[in-house]
Design a protein around this motif. Structure first.
Motif, PDB file in Angstrom:
ATOM      1  N   ALA A  25      17.998  29.648 -19.102  1.00 46.26           N
ATOM      2  CA  ALA A  25      17.915  29.228 -17.708  1.00 46.26           C
ATOM      3  C   ALA A  25      16.524  29.479 -17.141  1.00 46.26           C
ATOM      4  CB  ALA A  25      18.973  29.953 -16.886  1.00 46.26           C
ATOM      5  N   ASP A  26      15.919  30.596 -17.550  1.00 45.83           N
ATOM      6  CA  ASP A  26      14.566  30.919 -17.091  1.00 45.83           C
ATOM      7  C   ASP A  26      13.560  30.335 -18.078  1.00 45.83           C
ATOM      8  OD1 ASP A  26      12.247  31.907 -16.109  1.00 45.83           O
ATOM      9  OD2 ASP A  26      12.669  34.023 -16.553  1.00 45.83           O
ATOM     10  N   ARG A  27      13.083  29.128 -17.795  1.00 48.08           N
ATOM     11  CA  ARG A  27      12.172  28.458 -18.725  1.00 48.08           C
ATOM     12  C   ARG A  27      10.777  29.066 -18.719  1.00 48.08           C
ATOM     13  NH1 ARG A  27      13.748  23.247 -20.509  1.00 48.08           N
ATOM     14  NH2 ARG A  27      15.842  22.718 -19.823  1.00 48.08           N
ATOM     15  N   ALA A  28      10.525  29.986 -17.788  1.00 47.27           N
ATOM     16  CA  ALA A  28       9.218  30.633 -17.737  1.00 47.27           C
ATOM     17  C   ALA A  28       9.173  31.898 -18.577  1.00 47.27           C
ATOM     18  CB  ALA A  28       8.855  30.968 -16.287  1.00 47.27           C
ATOM     19  N   ARG A  29      10.241  32.181 -19.321  1.00 49.89           N
ATOM     20  CA  ARG A  29      10.224  33.359 -20.179  1.00 49.89           C
ATOM     21  C   ARG A  29       9.105  33.250 -21.209  1.00 49.89           C
ATOM     22  NH1 ARG A  29      16.050  34.594 -22.612  1.00 49.89           N
ATOM     23  NH2 ARG A  29      14.770  36.068 -23.785  1.00 49.89           N
ATOM     24  N   PRO A  30       8.387  34.322 -21.452  1.00 47.79           N
ATOM     25  CA  PRO A  30       7.268  34.246 -22.399  1.00 47.79           C
ATOM     26  C   PRO A  30       7.743  34.144 -23.837  1.00 47.79           C
ATOM     27  CG  PRO A  30       7.598  36.512 -21.692  1.00 47.79           C
ATOM     28  CD  PRO A  30       8.533  35.673 -20.867  1.00 47.79           C
ATOM     29  N   VAL A  31       6.906  33.539 -24.655  1.00 49.64           N
ATOM     30  CA  VAL A  31       7.108  33.520 -26.105  1.00 49.64           C
ATOM     31  C   VAL A  31       5.941  34.293 -26.701  1.00 49.64           C
ATOM     32  CG1 VAL A  31       7.407  32.099 -28.151  1.00 49.64           C
ATOM     33  CG2 VAL A  31       8.225  31.275 -25.943  1.00 49.64           C
ATOM     34  N   THR A  32       6.229  35.444 -27.279  1.00 53.25           N
ATOM     35  CA  THR A  32       5.172  36.392 -27.632  1.00 53.25           C
ATOM     36  C   THR A  32       4.802  36.417 -29.100  1.00 53.25           C
ATOM     37  OG1 THR A  32       6.847  38.117 -27.849  1.00 53.25           O
ATOM     38  CG2 THR A  32       5.753  37.902 -25.709  1.00 53.25           C
ATOM     39  N   GLU A  33       5.756  36.127 -29.991  1.00 54.45           N
ATOM     40  CA  GLU A  33       5.474  36.218 -31.421  1.00 54.45           C
ATOM     41  C   GLU A  33       6.523  35.457 -32.207  1.00 54.45           C
ATOM     42  OE1 GLU A  33       6.019  40.113 -33.142  1.00 54.45           O
ATOM     43  OE2 GLU A  33       7.356  40.722 -31.517  1.00 54.45           O
ATOM     44  N   VAL A  34       6.287  35.287 -33.499  1.00 51.36           N
ATOM     45  CA  VAL A  34       7.235  34.627 -34.395  1.00 51.36           C
ATOM     46  C   VAL A  34       7.623  35.622 -35.482  1.00 51.36           C
ATOM     47  CG1 VAL A  34       7.649  32.673 -35.917  1.00 51.36           C
ATOM     48  CG2 VAL A  34       6.123  32.411 -33.978  1.00 51.36           C
ATOM     49  N   LEU A  35       8.944  35.792 -35.686  1.00 50.41           N
ATOM     50  CA  LEU A  35       9.434  36.731 -36.688  1.00 50.41           C
ATOM     51  C   LEU A  35      10.245  35.989 -37.739  1.00 50.41           C
ATOM     52  CD1 LEU A  35      10.678  39.653 -34.403  1.00 50.41           C
ATOM     53  CD2 LEU A  35       8.482  39.456 -35.573  1.00 50.41           C
ATOM     54  N   LEU A  36      10.110  36.415 -38.992  1.00 51.37           N
ATOM     55  CA  LEU A  36      10.914  35.888 -40.087  1.00 51.37           C
ATOM     56  C   LEU A  36      12.150  36.756 -40.252  1.00 51.37           C
ATOM     57  CD1 LEU A  36       8.034  35.223 -42.616  1.00 51.37           C
ATOM     58  CD2 LEU A  36       9.464  33.467 -41.605  1.00 51.37           C
ATOM     59  N   PRO A  42      18.003  45.236 -40.060  1.00 50.72           N
ATOM     60  CA  PRO A  42      18.465  44.929 -38.703  1.00 50.72           C
ATOM     61  C   PRO A  42      17.355  44.284 -37.896  1.00 50.72           C
ATOM     62  CG  PRO A  42      17.993  47.269 -38.927  1.00 50.72           C
ATOM     63  CD  PRO A  42      17.874  46.675 -40.306  1.00 50.72           C
ATOM     64  N   LEU A  43      17.739  43.506 -36.890  1.00 50.78           N
ATOM     65  CA  LEU A  43      16.730  42.868 -36.051  1.00 50.78           C
ATOM     66  C   LEU A  43      16.024  43.914 -35.205  1.00 50.78           C
ATOM     67  CD1 LEU A  43      18.329  39.574 -34.670  1.00 50.78           C
ATOM     68  CD2 LEU A  43      16.820  39.880 -36.621  1.00 50.78           C
ATOM     69  N   PRO A  44      14.702  43.841 -35.117  1.00 47.61           N
ATOM     70  CA  PRO A  44      13.976  44.778 -34.252  1.00 47.61           C
ATOM     71  C   PRO A  44      14.117  44.374 -32.792  1.00 47.61           C
ATOM     72  CG  PRO A  44      12.452  43.218 -35.191  1.00 47.61           C
ATOM     73  CD  PRO A  44      13.796  42.916 -35.809  1.00 47.61           C
ATOM     74  N   ARG A  45      13.886  45.306 -31.912  1.00 51.36           N
ATOM     75  CA  ARG A  45      13.810  44.992 -30.488  1.00 51.36           C
ATOM     76  C   ARG A  45      12.490  44.267 -30.254  1.00 51.36           C
ATOM     77  NH1 ARG A  45      16.785  44.031 -26.000  1.00 51.36           N
ATOM     78  NH2 ARG A  45      15.501  44.343 -24.138  1.00 51.36           N
ATOM     79  N   ALA A  46      12.544  42.993 -29.907  1.00 54.00           N
ATOM     80  CA  ALA A  46      11.323  42.182 -29.824  1.00 54.00           C
ATOM     81  C   ALA A  46      11.418  41.211 -28.660  1.00 54.00           C
ATOM     82  CB  ALA A  46      11.081  41.437 -31.137  1.00 54.00           C
ATOM     83  N   PRO A  47      11.231  41.685 -27.433  1.00 55.70           N
ATOM     84  CA  PRO A  47      11.305  40.787 -26.265  1.00 55.70           C
ATOM     85  C   PRO A  47      10.314  39.639 -26.382  1.00 55.70           C
ATOM     86  CG  PRO A  47      11.261  43.090 -25.580  1.00 55.70           C
ATOM     87  CD  PRO A  47      10.962  43.074 -27.047  1.00 55.70           C
ATOM     88  N   VAL A  65      22.230  34.361 -33.555  1.00 61.13           N
ATOM     89  CA  VAL A  65      21.855  34.033 -32.182  1.00 61.13           C
ATOM     90  C   VAL A  65      22.271  35.161 -31.239  1.00 61.13           C
ATOM     91  CG1 VAL A  65      22.401  32.500 -30.247  1.00 61.13           C
ATOM     92  CG2 VAL A  65      21.827  31.532 -32.478  1.00 61.13           C
ATOM     93  N   ARG A  66      23.503  35.690 -31.423  1.00 58.27           N
ATOM     94  CA  ARG A  66      23.955  36.797 -30.581  1.00 58.27           C
ATOM     95  C   ARG A  66      23.063  38.019 -30.759  1.00 58.27           C
ATOM     96  NH1 ARG A  66      28.925  34.918 -32.511  1.00 58.27           N
ATOM     97  NH2 ARG A  66      29.083  36.656 -33.980  1.00 58.27           N
ATOM     98  N   ALA A  67      22.721  38.327 -32.007  1.00 56.68           N
ATOM     99  CA  ALA A  67      21.871  39.492 -32.280  1.00 56.68           C
ATOM    100  C   ALA A  67      20.478  39.301 -31.684  1.00 56.68           C
ATOM    101  CB  ALA A  67      21.777  39.723 -33.788  1.00 56.68           C
ATOM    102  N   ALA A  68      19.968  38.079 -31.745  1.00 58.49           N
ATOM    103  CA  ALA A  68      18.647  37.808 -31.177  1.00 58.49           C
ATOM    104  C   ALA A  68      18.675  38.002 -29.662  1.00 58.49           C
ATOM    105  CB  ALA A  68      18.206  36.390 -31.529  1.00 58.49           C
ATOM    106  N   ALA A  69      19.754  37.568 -29.021  1.00 56.86           N
ATOM    107  CA  ALA A  69      19.874  37.758 -27.574  1.00 56.86           C
ATOM    108  C   ALA A  69      19.903  39.240 -27.229  1.00 56.86           C
ATOM    109  CB  ALA A  69      21.130  37.061 -27.063  1.00 56.86           C
ATOM    110  N   GLU A  70      20.649  40.036 -28.000  1.00 55.47           N
ATOM    111  CA  GLU A  70      20.717  41.474 -27.753  1.00 55.47           C
ATOM    112  C   GLU A  70      19.367  42.149 -27.958  1.00 55.47           C
ATOM    113  OE1 GLU A  70      23.748  42.748 -30.389  1.00 55.47           O
ATOM    114  OE2 GLU A  70      25.397  41.817 -29.249  1.00 55.47           O
ATOM    115  N   ALA A  71      18.541  41.581 -28.852  1.00 53.99           N
ATOM    116  CA  ALA A  71      17.210  42.144 -29.116  1.00 53.99           C
ATOM    117  C   ALA A  71      16.165  41.656 -28.120  1.00 53.99           C
ATOM    118  CB  ALA A  71      16.778  41.788 -30.543  1.00 53.99           C
ATOM    119  N   GLY A  72      16.581  40.847 -27.138  1.00 49.70           N
ATOM    120  CA  GLY A  72      15.655  40.389 -26.106  1.00 49.70           C
ATOM    121  C   GLY A  72      14.795  39.217 -26.518  1.00 49.70           C
ATOM    122  N   MET A  73      15.143  38.559 -27.600  1.00 55.23           N
ATOM    123  CA  MET A  73      14.312  37.462 -28.091  1.00 55.23           C
ATOM    124  C   MET A  73      14.489  36.217 -27.228  1.00 55.23           C
ATOM    125  SD  MET A  73      14.652  37.912 -32.216  1.00 55.23           S
ATOM    126  CE  MET A  73      14.289  39.494 -32.996  1.00 55.23           C
TER     127      MET A  73
END
Length: 514
Positions: A25-36, A42-47, A65-73
């Protein structure tokens, strides 16, 4: 640099992939990095991160997708079009997809380059570098990698059957050469060389390398490394030399494309300077309201600079860095080897900024740099007028005066423009000045120089004599001959004005410098 948003990223990458299926919904959210994605960790915390769903089929990516959301991605990129869009929408993350046959390393490099604006090629140049690595590997007989100056891996070969070692595997996995003291020493040795070097293995289980620096002019753009597993061709060194030349062209082309991607306002500024942009929308996008001024920066002697195009790009970097330090995000652009910057008010700071840039750029590039500042105009809609002023100022600068505003050199630029106008029109270039020059040529006299010196001295005979280093009576005699022999009425102020103007501009004469 400002953080990229998801919209910024998609605009920069362009082309059919990656495709956006759902956005937060917030299209202004930043995109900071790309992770493989690593299935074993486990997924790191990576806003703000984008997660590449390596090893996960698109249809089964819901838990990821759920795990990525929990990690702030910010989002997840899947391979294939049947990803869990509804689940992504419910958890407020973006879902993007790439083609089924897309190589993850290619996707990673493409997105990371756009997000981080790092020294890695993007778009078509990535494919070209990978193709080049394959071509070198096939011709030289060894697995090949292309690196940037910081040892980030830009491309690598995929020719089957060629020996590789653990260093290569680890480097490709993280797109970064593993750090070590021995490796750093080899890199220093390589960057000091101007030919291919054979370098020993770094570990007991490793393999030696044949390496070559990639340069354009005097700048090191990267390096090429070929593993020597005992299968190198006899002409492998020649292959590497040719490959480095091609790599330099690709990296320079990638830099130019990356420049447009990193600074999308550059095209808008070009159109403002040409007078073809919509001024109100341009002012809003650039965040510039009120008076502005165009500053133009150029190499002092571009004809004598090896690889002037590359040096001009470096000048652009210096100008942008200094402008951003004072004004924040800033619009600068390179047009025909001239760097233009749009400077906001207050105008009192502009000359000091230009002088600082000229000094810093001259030191960094080891080339004289000059700066011309146009007139302050009411808003960005008149930027083209200020740019025209700045271009004129550049034409009258020299080593003694490397920085000036148009008001500071108004007489010079006015005479310059008058010279052009007078020379273009037959009726404006006719007159007594031609008779004076022709008489001097035919009789060996110096009437034209005497006239200009007399005009420059304010029609003072003693002053003219000093400029000419002759006796005042000599001046009087010559001026009397101009009246009697050539029929010039020196008592008429209009005749004197026109004669001085034509001799000064069209003939290029100056009494003080004669």
């Amino acid at each position: 640099m400002d953080a990229r948003t998801l919209g910024d990223l998609l605009a920069l990458v362009g082309g059919p992939a990656p495709r956006l299926h759902t956005a937060p919904a917030d299209r202004a959210r930043p995109v900071t990095e790309v992770l493989l994605h690593d299935a074993g960790a486990p997924l790191p915390r990576a806003p703000g991160a984008l997660l590449l769903a390596v090893g996960v089929r698109a249809a089964q990516a819901g838990p990821l997708v759920r795990a990525a959301a929990e990690a702030g991605m910010t989002g997840v990129v899947v391979r294939g079009a049947d990803g869990p869009a509804e689940e992504a929408r419910a958890h407020g993350v973006a879902l993007l997809s790439v083609d089924e046959d897309a190589a993850w390393h290619h996707v990673h490099l493409l997105l990371a380059s756009a997000i981080e604006a790092r020294p890695a090629p993007s778009g078509g140049a990535v494919g070209d570098l990978f193709a080049l690595a394959d071509a070198i590997a096939a011709a030289a007989g060894g697995a090949t990698a292309v690196e940037d100056p910081r040892q980030r891996i830009l491309a690598y070969s995929t020719v089957p059957g060629q020996p590789v070692d653990e260093d290569r595997r680890q480097g490709i996995l993280g797109l970064q050469v593993p750090d070590s003291v021995d490796n750093s020493e080899q890199v220093r040795e390589l960057f000091a060389a101007d030919r291919p070097l054979r370098l020993p293995a770094l570990t007991g289980s490793g393999l030696p390398r044949l390496a070559m620096p990639v340069r354009a002019g005097g700048e090191t753009l990267g390096s090429i490394w070929v593993i020597d597993g005992g299968t190198l061709a006899p002409d492998a060194e020649d292959t590497l030399v040719r490959g480095a030349s091609t790599a330099a062209l690709l990296l320079l082309r990638a830099r130019a494309a990356r420049e447009l991607a990193r600074h999308p306002d550059g095209d808008l500024l070009r159109r403002l300077l040409d007078g073809t942009a919509d001024a109100p929308s341009a002012a809003l996008r650039l965040g510039l309201a009120g008076p502005v001024r165009v500053a133009a920066f150029v190499l002092g002697s571009p004809a004598s600079v090896p690889d002037a195009e590359r040096t001009a790009l470096r000048l652009l970097d210096v100008v942008r860095l200094q402008c951003e330090a004072r004004y924040g995000r800033h619009a600068c652009v390179l047009v025909d080897q001239v760097v233009y910057a749009l400077l906001p008010a207050p105008a009192e700071r502009h000359v000091r900024l230009a002088e600082d840039i000229v000094r810093r750029a001259g030191q960094a590039l080891r080339v004289p740099v000059r700066a011309g500042l146009g007139e302050v105009v009411a808003d960005v809609g008149s930027a083209a007028c200020s740019r025209a002023d700045a271009d004129l100022v550049l034409r009258v600068l020299d080593d003694a005066l490397p920085v000036a505003t148009v008001d500071g050199v108004r007489p010079r630029v006015t005479l310059l423009r008058l010279t052009e106008v007078l020379g273009e029109r037959r009726e404006l270039s006719a007159g007594a000045w031609r008779r004076v020059l022709a008489y001097d040529t035919g009789h060996g006299t110096e009437y034209a120089r005497t006239l200009v010196s007399w005009f420059d001295a304010g029609c003072d005979m003693a002053g003219a004599a000093r400029l000419l280093a002759v006796h005042p009576n000599t001046c009087r005699y010559r001026l009397r001959q101009v009246r009697e022999q050539l029929g010039v009425d020196l008592d008429d102020p209009d005749e004197r004005l026109l004669l001085w103007l034509q001799l000064r501009t069209l003939a290029g004469l100056r009494g003080a410098s004669a």
